[in-house]
Design an enzyme around this catalytic site. Structure first.
Site, PDB file in Angstrom:
ATOM      1  N   GLU A  49     -13.492  -3.978 -15.529  1.00 25.92           N
ATOM      2  CA  GLU A  49     -13.962  -5.248 -14.987  1.00 25.92           C
ATOM      3  C   GLU A  49     -12.812  -6.231 -14.776  1.00 25.92           C
ATOM      4  O   GLU A  49     -12.734  -6.907 -13.747  1.00 25.92           O
ATOM      5  CB  GLU A  49     -14.985  -5.913 -15.917  1.00 25.92           C
ATOM      6  CG  GLU A  49     -16.206  -5.087 -16.205  1.00 25.92           C
ATOM      7  CD  GLU A  49     -16.088  -4.301 -17.508  1.00 25.92           C
ATOM      8  OE1 GLU A  49     -15.082  -3.593 -17.710  1.00 25.92           O
ATOM      9  OE2 GLU A  49     -17.021  -4.383 -18.328  1.00 25.92           O
ATOM     10  N   CYS A  87     -18.144  -6.173 -22.114  1.00 26.17           N
ATOM     11  CA  CYS A  87     -17.870  -6.697 -23.455  1.00 26.17           C
ATOM     12  C   CYS A  87     -17.759  -8.220 -23.367  1.00 26.17           C
ATOM     13  O   CYS A  87     -17.813  -8.808 -22.278  1.00 26.17           O
ATOM     14  CB  CYS A  87     -16.574  -6.093 -23.995  1.00 26.17           C
ATOM     15  SG  CYS A  87     -15.081  -6.694 -23.165  1.00 26.17           S
ATOM     16  N   CYS A 129     -14.863  -9.452 -21.076  1.00 24.36           N
ATOM     17  CA  CYS A 129     -15.151  -9.298 -19.653  1.00 24.36           C
ATOM     18  C   CYS A 129     -16.246 -10.257 -19.211  1.00 24.36           C
ATOM     19  O   CYS A 129     -16.184 -10.820 -18.113  1.00 24.36           O
ATOM     20  CB  CYS A 129     -15.520  -7.853 -19.346  1.00 24.36           C
ATOM     21  SG  CYS A 129     -14.114  -6.724 -19.552  1.00 24.36           S
TER      22      CYS A 129
END
Length: 150
Positions: A56, A84, A87
């Protein structure tokens, strides 16, 4: 004429390439409002010796460079695993319109699990979230990858 991959298919192709490099198989693609691919990337954490080189993050950097702007308003992210917390925070800063992800990540996710970044009072942008797209395919890819390393 070459077949054009859908954004999620492109994200899966990037995840497969990441696995072939020995990286955790996560891939991402970013499209603009017209559906044109701005960027696609797979994890490169080991290759770049960079803990932030998640698919990402790499896709966000490339898409921002392609647009020549730090904000990706009216752009959508497709990713094979729930982002996560790091990100998700970057997604909020980039002002992405929508996030589509495949597998949920109860252990490390930061959208529907864990920190739930977009639900925090200090989060100044909340994209639309669509999870579970081709979840079985993404989960199987991750299971195969980790099983081969045990």
């Amino acid at each position: 004429m070459a077949e054009t991959l859908s954004p999620m298919a492109l994200a899966f192709a990037e995840a497969e390439r990441a696995a072939a490099r020995g990286e955790v198989p996560v891939g991402a693609a970013i499209v603009d409002a017209e559906g044109a691919i701005l960027a696609a990337a797979g994890n490169r954490i080991l290759e770049l010796a960079d803990p932030t080189a998640h698919a990402e993050m790499l896709a966000l950097r490339a898409a921002a460079a392609a647009k020549g702007a730090p904000r990706l308003v009216d752009c959508d992210l497709y990713v094979t695993l729930e982002p996560c917390a790091m990100c998700a925070a970057a997604i909020a800063l980039a002002r992405l319109r929508r996030v589509y992800f495949a597998a949920y990540d109860p252990k490390g996710g930061g959208v529907e699990h864990g920190a739930r970044i977009f639900e925090q009072p200090g989060c100044n942008h909340r994209p639309e979230i669509y999870g579970g797209i081709e979840e079985g395919r993404a989960a199987a890819l991750l299971r195969r990858f980790f099983r081969a390393r045990r």
